[in-house]
Design a protein around this motif. Structure first.
Motif, mmCIF file in Angstrom:
data_model
loop_
_atom_site.group_PDB
_atom_site.id
_atom_site.type_symbol
_atom_site.label_atom_id
_atom_site.label_comp_id
_atom_site.label_asym_id
_atom_site.label_seq_id
_atom_site.Cartn_x
_atom_site.Cartn_y
_atom_site.Cartn_z
ATOM 1 N N ASP A 147 0.837 -1.187 0.112
ATOM 2 C CA ASP A 147 0.160 0.002 0.049
ATOM 3 C C ASP A 147 0.962 1.360 -0.108
ATOM 4 O OD1 ASP A 147 0.909 -0.106 2.449
ATOM 5 O OD2 ASP A 147 -0.877 -0.079 3.622
ATOM 6 N N GLY A 148 2.245 1.249 -0.260
ATOM 7 C CA GLY A 148 3.078 2.305 -0.357
ATOM 8 C C GLY A 148 3.879 2.678 0.994
ATOM 9 N N TYR A 149 3.222 2.108 1.992
ATOM 10 C CA TYR A 149 3.983 2.050 3.321
ATOM 11 C C TYR A 149 5.596 1.677 3.215
ATOM 12 C CZ TYR A 149 4.599 2.316 8.476
ATOM 13 O OH TYR A 149 5.120 2.483 9.520
ATOM 14 N N VAL A 150 6.363 2.423 3.795
ATOM 15 C CA VAL A 150 7.688 1.805 4.143
ATOM 16 C C VAL A 150 8.370 2.483 4.978
ATOM 17 C CG1 VAL A 150 8.574 3.123 2.347
ATOM 18 C CG2 VAL A 150 9.891 1.228 2.917
ATOM 19 N N ALA A 151 8.834 2.188 6.317
ATOM 20 C CA ALA A 151 9.149 2.594 7.547
ATOM 21 C C ALA A 151 9.802 1.664 8.583
ATOM 22 C CB ALA A 151 8.054 3.661 7.935
ATOM 23 N N ALA A 152 10.300 2.209 9.392
ATOM 24 C CA ALA A 152 11.048 1.127 10.359
ATOM 25 C C ALA A 152 10.626 1.699 12.015
ATOM 26 C CB ALA A 152 12.518 1.138 10.246
ATOM 27 N N PRO A 211 17.097 5.306 -10.608
ATOM 28 C CA PRO A 211 15.533 5.285 -11.339
ATOM 29 C C PRO A 211 14.423 4.935 -10.455
ATOM 30 C CG PRO A 211 16.916 3.582 -12.051
ATOM 31 C CD PRO A 211 17.813 4.396 -11.105
ATOM 32 N N ASN A 212 14.655 4.197 -9.320
ATOM 33 C CA ASN A 212 13.948 3.612 -8.677
ATOM 34 C C ASN A 212 13.496 4.588 -7.347
ATOM 35 O OD1 ASN A 212 13.625 1.133 -10.033
ATOM 36 N ND2 ASN A 212 15.668 0.787 -8.979
ATOM 37 N N ALA A 213 14.308 5.686 -6.976
ATOM 38 C CA ALA A 213 13.804 6.480 -5.865
ATOM 39 C C ALA A 213 12.858 7.163 -5.965
ATOM 40 C CB ALA A 213 15.203 7.610 -5.640
ATOM 41 N N LEU A 214 12.515 7.896 -6.985
ATOM 42 C CA LEU A 214 11.198 8.743 -7.303
ATOM 43 C C LEU A 214 9.998 7.777 -7.172
ATOM 44 C CD1 LEU A 214 9.823 11.400 -7.329
ATOM 45 C CD2 LEU A 214 9.960 11.637 -9.890
ATOM 46 N N PRO A 215 9.858 6.542 -7.898
ATOM 47 C CA PRO A 215 8.592 5.864 -7.520
ATOM 48 C C PRO A 215 8.455 5.209 -6.455
ATOM 49 C CG PRO A 215 10.013 5.214 -9.681
ATOM 50 C CD PRO A 215 10.668 6.060 -8.902
ATOM 51 N N VAL A 216 9.311 4.913 -5.474
ATOM 52 C CA VAL A 216 9.323 4.776 -4.128
ATOM 53 C C VAL A 216 8.870 5.756 -3.326
ATOM 54 C CG1 VAL A 216 10.344 4.086 -1.885
ATOM 55 C CG2 VAL A 216 11.072 2.856 -4.035
ATOM 56 N N ALA A 217 9.293 7.081 -3.557
ATOM 57 C CA ALA A 217 8.566 8.281 -2.967
ATOM 58 C C ALA A 217 7.288 8.554 -3.311
ATOM 59 C CB ALA A 217 9.704 9.353 -3.209
ATOM 60 N N VAL A 218 6.888 8.417 -4.614
ATOM 61 C CA VAL A 218 5.511 8.553 -4.781
ATOM 62 C C VAL A 218 4.575 7.501 -4.126
ATOM 63 C CG1 VAL A 218 3.917 8.613 -6.858
ATOM 64 C CG2 VAL A 218 6.065 9.782 -7.115
ATOM 65 N N ARG A 219 4.888 6.347 -4.167
ATOM 66 C CA ARG A 219 4.122 5.228 -3.584
ATOM 67 C C ARG A 219 4.225 5.656 -1.833
ATOM 68 N NH1 ARG A 219 6.761 1.537 -7.007
ATOM 69 N NH2 ARG A 219 8.211 0.905 -5.315
ATOM 70 N N LEU A 220 5.153 6.049 -1.380
ATOM 71 C CA LEU A 220 4.991 6.479 -0.009
ATOM 72 C C LEU A 220 4.068 7.628 0.202
ATOM 73 C CD1 LEU A 220 5.587 6.180 2.978
ATOM 74 C CD2 LEU A 220 7.943 7.479 2.633
ATOM 75 N N GLY A 221 4.170 8.533 -0.609
ATOM 76 C CA GLY A 221 3.238 9.772 -0.563
ATOM 77 C C GLY A 221 1.648 9.237 -0.847
ATOM 78 N N GLY A 222 1.333 8.326 -1.535
ATOM 79 C CA GLY A 222 0.065 7.860 -1.757
ATOM 80 C C GLY A 222 -0.377 7.250 -0.552
ATOM 81 N N PHE A 223 0.446 6.290 0.395
ATOM 82 C CA PHE A 223 -0.043 6.377 1.574
ATOM 83 C C PHE A 223 -0.576 7.287 2.479
ATOM 84 C CE2 PHE A 223 0.760 5.185 5.841
ATOM 85 C CZ PHE A 223 -0.063 3.847 6.311
ATOM 86 N N PHE A 224 0.371 8.241 2.678
ATOM 87 C CA PHE A 224 0.060 9.535 3.231
ATOM 88 C C PHE A 224 -1.253 10.251 2.787
ATOM 89 C CE2 PHE A 224 3.767 8.182 5.167
ATOM 90 C CZ PHE A 224 3.436 8.636 6.598
#
Length: 799
Positions: A147-152, A211-224
């Motif tokens: 769901d886009g979440y990534v945290a520790a 190339p993968n950094a922004l897609p991860v950030a966008v999906r994390l943004g989607g969670f929020f």
């Protein structure tokens, strides 16, 4: 809604860096300079970090030491909680310190940024490969969550059990929001944590082109985005009372990088009104606010202004910078005492061992760079240079690569250094970044102007004009600066703007190829307009003179400076006990009393003014393992004759308290309470008469742990005298046993007083810590209590 994606705004975001505060004299410097720009209407950005290489200097030493530390760390150990919370097996054991607490994971974002910056600064391929590995691991964790979440980060439940942190979002979506200070539903500043992850991903994209950094950030943004959509504004305001770092900046940055206006809407919702409304109204409401909680928010407002094109959002950042640098900062450029702002212009009352937090300076330098892109003004870099040299360098030991949390300004204070694997404080994270990018603010570019804002030995390739420059200097130890055109594809016409620091007095000189040339003064710069050829050499001489500065409210409390460099009296080794009286100066002219020490750079010695003995002053930043005197009281002969006895007695009293103190908790301060494991019910933090404290209501309690040692001890609790009558029924339990008697003061004059109680010696035998529990008496409200101190028994020291 217009999203501006031009190069200026992108560079403004990725080139921000640093942290810091005020210096005496800043107000006068800014007033003298005025707000004018060097070139009206010219967009200014830093020369990209990857186009700058440092030459041998203290700055390069710091970068190389930091690089060794970064490469000694394990990415898999920092990723431990990310993987385990997503149900993936860990590849490394979790680190200690803060990484083994509920703020776990914040370091990875800093580490990702530091590696990306280090790659840009040095070209080290291993740094770039680690960036790629970490980003891929975060993508794997994100895919597992789905769901886009990534945290520790983790959370501590009411029963003390530790769970993964994601559960707090489901609770808050249902209306269960327990927010305040550093704690959000049992997690330690989780949104601050998320901001660090966003920042690391953005730096990975910018400096390593991952190339993968922004897609991860966008999906994390989607969670929020989904989380925000389930909260009413009042609920979100409650969430935002917990430290959220620069999460507003993260959303604005997503808007800039994707062109999607929905992220800008999220950025604007990430706005806590009680803190930001006064600043937007140009009102200094900073006293007793946690300093580093606020600074990133203002950077975020500035990023909203840049991305939206709405200058209204610049008001708060501009006012905040002025307030902090002119009214809330120390001579080294740092700010805050015990992490909190005090009342404006009260620096002299807050010279302690708990100044200055490095994170604050890191973020203040970031804000300064941001303001400079809006309107280039050399006065901004008068501050930047002050803090960058005297605080940021002071907070990093180039021999060990370790970092300080606080850089103490108190006389004879000792810098407390991190350990390689068991600290991971916030200031370790910002330290990793700060010492990976010392080349980022030396050279700046306009369309037709090259600016030199810092005099740090370096080489630079200016792609805009296809010309390379080399700067050689021993500044700030020597005022001679040489700049040479190493190569140019074809003769190029442009302006070279050399910053003239605000402290410069007397004549300075500038030559081109050995010939004195006219230089146009403009906005605090010397501007050389000419057609440049390979081999052209500019020589600038800045007169470095001694001078003193003092807090505006305490003109007799002086510091000594040599050009931009703050000097301090070198008192003793940090490793040895120190019980001498604080030194003082007795003279009508401090500078005239100083004599240079032969064979040592920027080292001076008093000839007659030193008390109780003559003093030797050296660069403060480099006294990594020494005890220093940064601020000294200066007396005339007649004043010293009158005050010597009082001065010595006050010094004796303060040192007696310091020597006897085993541990102290400053109540009402989030970090202090967290570090001492405070638990409370029916008790709330407050501010009274300028001091943080905590009250205690009927039926409630507060409990915390203090370090202890065997022998007779005294517990000392600080209250306001007028609150003593209704607080006399308070009970204090030590390890579950009520103290037999409390010594309540009889003097009820309006002042802070200490209530003391002896702890039976038998209670401390074999104990390294003591649990202290405070229970209210019959009154509806007891206290407020402002601090609890554990001392070895001895002579009572009143406040």
């Amino acid at each position: 809604m217009e999203i501006r994606l031009n190069r200026r705004f992108l560079l403004a975001s990725v080139a921000l860096g640093g942290a810091a505060s005020l210096f005496p004299g800043a107000r006068r410097a800014l007033a003298a300079r005025g707000p004018g720009s060097v070139v009206a209407g010219e967009s200014v950005t830093p020369v990209p970090l990857q186009d700058v290489r440092l030459l041998p200097s203290h700055w390069l030493d710091a970068v190389e030491s930091n690089r060794a530390y970064l490469l000694s760390l394990s990415a898999d150990r920092l990723l431990h909680n990310f993987r385990t919370q997503a149900g993936l097996p860990p590849k490394g054991e979790v680190y200690g310190g803060w990484e083994n607490d509920t703020i776990a994971g914040h370091t990875l974002g800093h580490y990702l940024s530091a590696l990306a910056l280090m790659y840009a600064q040095t070209g080290n391929a291993e740094c770039r490969s680690r960036v790629a590995y970490i980003v891929q691991e975060l993508a794997t964790v994100q895919d597992k969550w789905g769901d886009g979440y990534v945290a520790a980060f983790t959370r501590k439940a009411k029963d003390g059990t530790i769970t993964d942190g994601k559960i707090i979002f489901a609770e808050m979506e249902k209306g269960d929001i327990r927010s305040g200070g550093f704690d959000l539903n049992g997690a330690w500043s989780p949104l601050y944590n998320i901001h660090k992850t966003f920042a690391g991903l953005f730096d990975a994209q910018t400096y390593c082109q991952d190339p993968n950094a922004l897609p991860v950030a966008v999906r994390l943004g989607g969670f929020f985005e989904a989380f925000y959509s389930k909260l009413m504004d009042a609920q979100l305001q409650k969430v935002l009372t917990c430290e959220y770092g620069g999460l507003n900046e993260s959303f604005a940055e997503l808007a800039a990088r994707t062109g999607d206006a929905k992220w800008l809407r999220l950025a604007k919702r990430t706005y806590d009104r009680p803190v930001l409304d006064p600043l937007m109204a140009r009102h200094d409401d900073l006293a007793n606010r946690h300093a580093n909680t606020q600074i990133p928010k203002l950077i975020g407002l500035g990023r909203i202004a840049e991305v939206s094109g709405d200058a209204h959002w610049q008001v708060g950042p501009r006012f905040f910078w002025q307030a902090v640098t002119q009214h809330h900062s120390y001579v080294i450029g740092g700010n805050a005492d015990r992490e909190y702002f005090s009342e404006p212009d009260t620096i002299s009352q807050h010279i302690t061992e708990q100044t200055c937090e490095h994170c604050n300076t890191y973020n203040m330098l970031k804000l300064t760079r941001q303001l400079y892109t809006w309107q280039p003004n050399s006065a901004l870099f008068d501050y930047y240079e002050r803090a960058h040299l005297n605080h940021v360098l002071a907070a990093h030991d180039p021999q060990t690569g370790m970092f300080t949390y606080m850089t103490p300004t108190i006389t004879a204070g000792v810098r407390d250094w991190s350990t390689p694997t068991d600290s991971f404080w916030c200031c370790v994270g910002t330290g990793m970044e700060s010492h990976a990018k010392h080349g980022e603010s030396i050279w700046w570019q306009g369309a037709e102007t090259l600016f030199v804002n810092l005099y740090i030995p370096s080489r630079m390739q200016w792609a805009r004009k296809d010309v390379s420059w080399r700067m050689e200097t021993r500044y700030p130890y020597d005022g001679q600066v040489t700049l040479k055109v190493e190569d140019v594809k074809a003769p190029a016409a442009f302006a070279l703007a050399l910053r003239v620091p605000g402290w410069v007095k007397g004549d300075l000189s500038v030559t081109v190829n050995g010939q004195t040339v006219p230089a146009t003064p403009s906005g605090g710069y010397l501007v050389l307009n000419r057609t440049w050829h390979a081999g052209d050499t500019v020589a600038l001489t800045l007169p470095l003179a001694l001078r003193t500065e003092a807090p505006v409210e305490a003109p007799h409390l002086v510091s000594l400076l040599h050009g931009p460099m703050v000097l301090a009296a070198d008192l003793a080794s940090a490793e040895a006990p120190y019980d001498a009286m604080d030194p003082a100066l007795v003279t009508s002219d401090v500078v005239r009393d100083m004599a240079p020490v032969a064979g040592q750079e920027a080292v001076y010695r008093t000839t007659q003014a030193g008390r109780p003995a003559q003093l030797e002053f050296k660069p403060f930043y480099a006294q990594y393992k020494r005890r220093s005197a940064l601020y000294l009281r200066c007396f005339s002969e007649s004043e010293w004759h009158q005050e010597e006895g009082v001065y010595r007695e006050e010094q004796r009293r303060q040192k007696d308290i310091a020597v006897r103190t085993i541990d102290v908790i400053h109540l009402g301060e989030m970090q202090q309470e967290h570090d001492h494991g405070l638990r409370a019910d029916g008790s709330w933090p407050l501010v009274y008469r300028g001091r943080n404290g905590r009250d205690l209501r009927s039926g409630g309690f507060m409990e915390f742990t203090l370090k202890a040692k065997p022998g007779p001890l005294v517990l000392q609790t600080t209250l306001w005298s007028k609150d003593v009558p209704r607080t006399r029924g308070t009970r204090i339990l030590v390890n579950g046993k009520p103290l037999p008697s409390l010594n309540w003061p009889a003097d009820m004059h309006a002042r802070f007083v200490d209530v003391e109680a002896a702890i039976p010696e038998a209670w401390t035998q074999g104990k390294e810590t003591l649990s202290v529990r405070i229970l209210p008496g019959g009154s509806r409200s007891n206290g407020p209590f402002f601090g609890v101190r554990l001392l070895a028994a001895g002579h009572k020291g009143s406040q």
